[in-house]
Design an enzyme around this catalytic site. Sequence first.
Site, PDB file in Angstrom:
ATOM      1  N   ARG A   1       9.891  53.376  45.541  1.00 37.42           N
ATOM      2  CA  ARG A   1       9.651  53.864  44.487  1.00 37.42           C
ATOM      3  C   ARG A   1       8.063  54.532  44.225  1.00 37.42           C
ATOM      4  NH1 ARG A   1      13.730  52.338  40.636  1.00 37.42           N
ATOM      5  NH2 ARG A   1      14.116  50.230  41.788  1.00 37.42           N
TER       6      ARG A   1
ATOM      7  N   GLU B   1       4.923  47.051  50.641  1.00 34.29           N
ATOM      8  CA  GLU B   1       5.463  48.398  50.968  1.00 34.29           C
ATOM      9  C   GLU B   1       6.203  48.924  49.555  1.00 34.29           C
ATOM     10  OE1 GLU B   1       8.890  45.837  52.745  1.00 34.29           O
ATOM     11  OE2 GLU B   1       7.937  45.319  54.719  1.00 34.29           O
TER      12      GLU B   1
ATOM     13  N   GLY C   1       7.360  47.144  45.398  1.00 34.73           N
ATOM     14  CA  GLY C   1       9.176  46.277  43.501  1.00 34.73           C
ATOM     15  C   GLY C   1       8.217  47.276  42.769  1.00 34.73           C
TER      16      GLY C   1
ATOM     17  N   CYS D   1      35.293  62.818  37.946  1.00 36.57           N
ATOM     18  CA  CYS D   1      36.678  62.024  37.514  1.00 36.57           C
ATOM     19  C   CYS D   1      36.730  60.110  37.024  1.00 36.57           C
ATOM     20  CB  CYS D   1      37.710  61.932  38.127  1.00 36.57           C
ATOM     21  SG  CYS D   1      38.608  63.940  38.543  1.00 36.57           S
ATOM     22  N   GLU D   2      35.107  59.588  36.254  1.00 33.38           N
ATOM     23  CA  GLU D   2      34.989  58.457  36.137  1.00 33.38           C
ATOM     24  C   GLU D   2      34.463  59.376  34.869  1.00 33.38           C
ATOM     25  OE1 GLU D   2      35.545  55.400  37.787  1.00 33.38           O
ATOM     26  OE2 GLU D   2      36.482  56.763  39.735  1.00 33.38           O
TER      27      GLU D   2
ATOM     28  N   TYR E   1      15.729  56.372  45.718  1.00 28.41           N
ATOM     29  CA  TYR E   1      16.898  56.375  45.662  1.00 28.41           C
ATOM     30  C   TYR E   1      18.427  56.979  45.435  1.00 28.41           C
ATOM     31  CZ  TYR E   1      14.722  52.245  46.091  1.00 28.41           C
ATOM     32  OH  TYR E   1      14.146  50.608  46.747  1.00 28.41           O
TER      33      TYR E   1
END
Length: 427
Positions: A287, A284, A249, A355-356, A385
């Site tokens: 990132r 762990e 984290g 298309c958003e 990610y």
Amino acid sequence: MTLVMENGWPRTAAWTGGELRIGGIGVRELAAEFGTPAYVLDEEEFQGRCAEWREALPDGEVHYGGKAFLCPEAVRWLEAAGLCLDVCTGGELAVALAGGMDPARVVFHGNNKSVAELRRAVTWGVGCVVVDSFTEIERLAALADETGVRQRVMIRVTPGVEAHTHEFIATGGDDSKFGFSLSAGLAAEAVRRVLAATSLELTGLHSHIGSQITDLGGFTLAARRMADFLLACELEHGVTIPKLDLGGGLGIVYRPGDPVPPRPAEVVAALREAVPARVRLAVEPGRSIAGPTAVALYEVGTVKEIPGVNTYVSVDGGMSDNPRPAMYGAAYTALLASRSSDAPLRKVTVVGKHCESGDVLVRDLPLPADVRPGDLLAIPASGAYQRSMASNYNHVTRPPVVAVRDGAARAIVRRETEEDLLRLYLC
């Protein structure tokens, strides 16, 4: 003139000769050879971050969080660095196998592992399964008994610690789909059930309070609660629980001005103060290893100015290769990477090709006013990610991952093709 980039960029990133260079290679050359969009990964940075965590915890275990970014070549880097690997699906198990990871160094997570996934883990010989529900304890015990092995397990505990992060990536509170609640007594009951299962061996307790955390307060509070719980379990059952896995984290810098997180050695030192010396400590990081190692490289397609309203700079990727801004407002920066400019800066919105209306990569970004089609933009901190969450939305193919080192470049994940997409259709 060579200008070394600041936090958030790989350590080999530098502005030289009027363009961004990473690993000794200019972005114009990379775009010409590999196309855009592309993830450019600094191999030296990745391996250096693995080594930093390994050096910070020489007497414990460092489990790389594979969900951040995983491919067979990355698995080989982890193996060489002496790290273990944390996976959470059968697909990630398959990548670990393809990369040659020793199964004894694989930890299998997940809140809803299928029977097939658990059977594969047991028969392959994974080092540890982190059990996440009473149903899973029963399933795993039966599968281990059927296979004739005594499967090592850890129990995932939610310690009731709220990480100061986005609600979608906070996992340590009582209201979580993960683990067994400490305050509700569910964690204590899970310990009883695992100890009662003769085909399971309790090797440790596990917790993970969330992601993109930049201060040590939550980590140390969770460590103290978990250490107290471990001692209470040992006293109640007359057993020794040798390991405490306190998850990952640790955050990274995405933009100038973001808080700079503590270094791995500082994290480990804080956790060690809360954990009895005889207990083996595991962490762990995901990132914090992968995130700063890669830069997302795009080509500008159009520049649309709406006077008095906004200027949209459209690039050839978007939410299919980085859904994080659309999912939970993740904020990035970007750089005009392919040339120098003396034009004044103006704020623009960097958007993708999907298309958003929510297909936005960077908001309110100061870019030179002469930015134009064909320019290359680089977004740092793109190693974690983004490739893992990438999709084929609008039938866009996913970008390659290009590893760079000492002036050489190679694709370690190739670009998808339209043939790859069409191969899935049966009629």
